[in-house]
Design a protein around this motif. Sequence first.
Motif, short mmCIF file in Angstrom:
data_model
loop_
_atom_site.label_atom_id
_atom_site.label_comp_id
_atom_site.label_asym_id
_atom_site.label_seq_id
_atom_site.Cartn_x
_atom_site.Cartn_y
_atom_site.Cartn_z
N THR A 1 0.83 -1.21 0.00
CA THR A 1 0.00 0.00 0.00
C THR A 1 0.86 1.26 0.00
O THR A 1 0.55 2.24 -0.66
CB THR A 1 -0.90 0.03 1.26
N ALA A 2 1.92 1.22 0.80
CA ALA A 2 2.78 2.41 0.94
C ALA A 2 4.14 1.96 1.42
O ALA A 2 4.27 0.91 2.06
CB ALA A 2 2.18 3.39 1.94
N ALA A 3 5.15 2.76 1.11
CA ALA A 3 6.51 2.47 1.59
C ALA A 3 7.04 3.71 2.30
O ALA A 3 6.81 4.84 1.85
CB ALA A 3 7.43 2.10 0.43
N HIS A 4 7.72 3.47 3.42
CA HIS A 4 8.27 4.58 4.19
C HIS A 4 9.71 4.29 4.57
O HIS A 4 10.02 3.18 5.02
CB HIS A 4 7.44 4.82 5.46
N ALA A 5 10.53 5.30 4.40
CA ALA A 5 11.91 5.16 4.86
C ALA A 5 11.93 5.22 6.38
O ALA A 5 11.27 6.06 6.99
CB ALA A 5 12.75 6.30 4.28
N VAL A 6 12.67 4.31 6.98
CA VAL A 6 12.79 4.28 8.44
C VAL A 6 14.14 4.90 8.79
O VAL A 6 15.18 4.44 8.31
CB VAL A 6 12.71 2.83 8.96
N ILE A 7 14.09 5.96 9.60
CA ILE A 7 15.32 6.63 9.99
C ILE A 7 15.50 6.48 11.49
O ILE A 7 14.66 6.92 12.27
CB ILE A 7 15.28 8.15 9.65
N ASP A 8 16.58 5.85 11.88
CA ASP A 8 16.87 5.64 13.29
C ASP A 8 15.66 5.06 14.03
O ASP A 8 15.32 5.48 15.13
CB ASP A 8 17.30 6.97 13.93
N GLY A 9 14.99 4.11 13.38
CA GLY A 9 13.88 3.40 14.02
C GLY A 9 12.52 4.03 13.82
O GLY A 9 11.52 3.48 14.28
N THR A 10 12.45 5.19 13.15
CA THR A 10 11.17 5.86 12.98
C THR A 10 10.83 6.02 11.49
O THR A 10 11.61 6.63 10.75
CB THR A 10 11.19 7.26 13.63
N PRO A 11 9.67 5.50 11.05
CA PRO A 11 9.28 5.69 9.65
C PRO A 11 8.95 7.15 9.38
O PRO A 11 8.37 7.83 10.23
CB PRO A 11 8.01 4.83 9.50
N GLU A 12 9.31 7.61 8.20
CA GLU A 12 9.05 9.00 7.85
C GLU A 12 8.29 9.05 6.55
O GLU A 12 8.50 8.24 5.65
CB GLU A 12 10.37 9.77 7.74
N ASP A 13 7.40 10.02 6.46
CA ASP A 13 6.63 10.20 5.24
C ASP A 13 7.47 11.01 4.26
O ASP A 13 7.24 12.20 4.05
CB ASP A 13 5.31 10.92 5.56
N ALA A 14 8.48 10.36 3.72
CA ALA A 14 9.44 11.06 2.86
C ALA A 14 9.80 10.10 1.72
O ALA A 14 9.54 8.90 1.81
CB ALA A 14 10.68 11.41 3.67
N PRO A 15 10.38 10.62 0.65
CA PRO A 15 10.72 9.75 -0.48
C PRO A 15 11.64 8.60 -0.05
O PRO A 15 12.52 8.77 0.79
CB PRO A 15 11.46 10.70 -1.44
N VAL A 16 11.38 7.43 -0.63
CA VAL A 16 12.18 6.24 -0.31
C VAL A 16 13.41 6.20 -1.21
O VAL A 16 13.27 6.22 -2.44
CB VAL A 16 11.33 4.97 -0.51
N PRO A 17 14.59 6.19 -0.63
CA PRO A 17 15.80 6.18 -1.47
C PRO A 17 16.01 4.83 -2.16
O PRO A 17 15.53 3.79 -1.70
CB PRO A 17 16.92 6.45 -0.46
N ASP A 18 16.70 4.87 -3.28
CA ASP A 18 17.06 3.64 -3.98
C ASP A 18 18.28 3.00 -3.32
O ASP A 18 19.03 3.66 -2.60
CB ASP A 18 17.39 3.95 -5.45
N ILE A 19 18.44 1.71 -3.61
CA ILE A 19 19.64 1.02 -3.15
C ILE A 19 20.80 1.44 -4.07
O ILE A 19 20.66 1.39 -5.29
CB ILE A 19 19.45 -0.50 -3.19
N ALA A 20 21.89 1.86 -3.46
CA ALA A 20 23.04 2.32 -4.26
C ALA A 20 24.33 1.77 -3.66
O ALA A 20 24.99 2.42 -2.87
CB ALA A 20 23.08 3.85 -4.29
N PRO A 21 24.68 0.52 -4.04
CA PRO A 21 25.91 -0.06 -3.48
C PRO A 21 27.12 0.78 -3.86
O PRO A 21 27.16 1.34 -4.96
CB PRO A 21 25.98 -1.44 -4.16
N PRO A 22 28.07 0.90 -2.96
CA PRO A 22 29.27 1.69 -3.25
C PRO A 22 29.97 1.13 -4.49
O PRO A 22 30.03 -0.09 -4.68
CB PRO A 22 30.13 1.52 -2.01
N VAL A 23 30.52 2.02 -5.29
CA VAL A 23 31.17 1.56 -6.52
C VAL A 23 32.42 0.74 -6.23
O VAL A 23 32.82 -0.12 -7.01
CB VAL A 23 31.54 2.77 -7.44
#
Lengths: 725, 156
Positions: A274-296
């Motif tokens: 239904t929805a995805a939320h980024a969790v920051i330090d244990g708390t979900p935030e209603d903010a854009p979800v970042p993509d996975i970006a493995p270090p080069v």
Amino acid sequence: MNGEGKMLPGSLAKDARIASWVAIEADGTVTVRTGKVEIGQGIRTAVAMIAAEELDVGMERIRVVSGITGDVVDEGVTSGSGSMEQTGRALRQVTAEARAALIAKAAAHLGVDAGTLEVEDGTVRSPATNSQVTYWELQGGQPFVGVARGAVAPKDPAGYTIVGSCVPELDAVAKVTGGAVFIHDLAMDGLVHGRVVRPPSTGAVLLSVDAAAVRHLDGVLQVIESGSFLGVVATDEWQAIKARDALALSAQWRESAQLPDEDNISAWLIDNETAAHAVIDGTPEDAPVPDIAPPVDAAKTLEASYTRPYHMHASLGPSAAVALFEGGRLTVHGASQGPYPLARALAGSLGLEEDAITIIHTQGAGCYGHNGADDVCLDAALLAQAVEGRPVRLQWTRADEHLWEPYGPAMVVMTNASLDNDGNITDWNLDLWSTTHQGRPRPTTETHSGLLADWHREPARARPVAKPNFSNESGAHRNAWSTYDLPHQRVVSHFVAETPLRTSSFRGLGNYANIFAIESFMDELAAAAGLDPVDFRLRHLADARGRAVIEAAAEAIGWPPGGPGSGTGKGIAFNRYKNSKAYVAVAMEVEVNEENGVIAVSRAVVAGDAGQVVSAHGLACQLEGGVIQAISWTLKERVRFGPQRVTSVDWETYPILTFPEAPIVECILLNQPGEPYLGAGEGSQGPGGAALANAVFNATGVRLREIPFTPERVRAMGVAARRGA
Amino acid sequence: MAETFKLRVNGVARQVDGDSDMPLLYALRGPLGLVGAKYGCGSEQCGSCSVLMDGVRAFACKITLAQAASRDIVTIEGIGTPDNLHPLQKAFMEEHAFQCGYCTPGLIVTAKALLDRDPDPDAAAIASALQDNLCRCGSHGRVIAAVRRAAKELAR
């Protein structure tokens, strides 16, 4: 806050009046009041120990009143391993302040300086004047008038004689002799017996029932038929059971449930996000979800997917309640974890004012989260309305409990992490999918109710719409944020609003699946880095208390283990519950039978740091029991269901761990005198499941990522083939 | 049809009126006022209702009044009392062998049947004897330790 702006500890901040928590009775006893309730976790014994310690009275003088609305402080729900932190810390402070008030009174009474007085078992002595007075002479039967101000220092832990020791549980004698302890055992004048008939599946509608025939059966007092809600009341219990069976047999239903495919529940969860939320330090935030970006420059990037199925609390005693309607008032004796929230829900359901309802908490069988304990109270109240003036005792059948308790949600957890050339984690990603973990009753409205019978009776109310949970370390994302020191964490909670199977709070909430995933993945990363799993954890964990429990568990299990291939193996796992509560590490030794795929846990160790230990055996039992429960969930348990019905209806169709299958669990408590109490009741299940998976990997080289680890799945993973390779 | 059944419970002759197919459990917990045996499943799967019938563990949720009549029934209340605890009951307390305690009476009754026929069982024998009793809180290891402790006490 108190008047001087000082934050009072725990629930004392909700009500600072000393009289709300402690009373010196006229009969030589001390009453301690708590809004938290006994659910098999030993809280009543622990708070009695704290009060006895701070007041300097013997344990046998303490009476604990818990969970009675109108009589105790509203401490919400007994959940989330919060009782020691909320009520325990409050009682430590308030009983210290009560003692100071009594000492001041004694000093005035004896005409001496308060600093010269000594207390032994409630008798205050002045050695200088060889005079004494007791708490009961000073205060017996008179409520304290003051409020706690946080100014009195509780006792120095160095002087503890009760806290930290082992004492018998308050009701131990009754529990070993068959005394009336449980809600199921309550006897009352005029007591009659009720049973309900539930629909065969979610959404089933009653087409017809022969209530008239049942009304004529022996002893039947009432048959209740309202929409799809059916119940009977009879004079004695067996009559109620026979009437219930007759009613169930005559009932015709139209079923409509369309349940997901049990074997593809992970795909269903992901497809129904239904929805995805980024969790920051244990708390979900209603903010854009970042993509996975493995270090080069990553030396290695690993990913994995872990799943857990729906689980049952599966309390050994089905839910029960006793309700009485009399003079416009409702009294319900029940085992709800939240007496006040239940009263608010019942008020809305029944059209009563909240203050016309009294909930009296009475112990049920161990509950491990939100089971049928609240629902059965509404059932009993509805039956009691039909026989006003007579208390109705209602007990669910085993199938009622298995089919209708709210389940622990199935979850999918995907991880992705990168290592540098030195074996350090440089990037960390965790995505989880889950339905709600929050189905507890809320105040019932005209349209919605969290209580089961309201969905079936007329006028029917809908189940509350599940919403994402944005609280810190709650719901599905509990412990999704890793405790380890990582340079970058990306955690995403994918919320699934639809609940084809009713889900709610199950011991540990998301912790069990998240820690299963995180701690399995830490093992996978360690293997990829060519490092020992314990060393790999320690290099990513600076917290000394976390390190200490890992080291203690490793030492006790006999670390390091041998390599894969022996058929026996050892595994370890760690968590800090909610990233703020107890530190717990679990180590296990397993034997994997290559022929039949059966995993046997031969040894288990749990090491825990829950701050200052109060009830040593109570804490140990919680940690050990959590490990056993985790082994049961992880090896054996999943709710089975077909397209329409749940098919796990008893202990054969929902097997749990048996005595021959259970290992001895060795428990190591790392006491921290004077440090705050840390909740521990849910601290050992997450690492329990992961330690088991890690031990199987150590024994066989096969990584199990799908719970439960049934023999069929173990065989399908090709343990024997891998061994032979 | 209700009939009158003569039972011998904890050494005392008792009479119960009830249907012949009524499980013993409801006579114990109802008219006889013995609430130690618990309803857990009603189908012999959990052991919470365990009693001794002629010295052998029986499931009171299935044994009917007709089957129980004239047999010697012992419940948890007949094994020991608060003022006179049986060594098994003491050992369960000393080992803290329960958390919620719902399964405890059934476990003690089943362990009593074991010790009566095998006074010195090892851990595996105890676990095997308890295989039809469920405990959901996870006190299994402590229960086995308690039965071992009681066996030693009884041998003294």
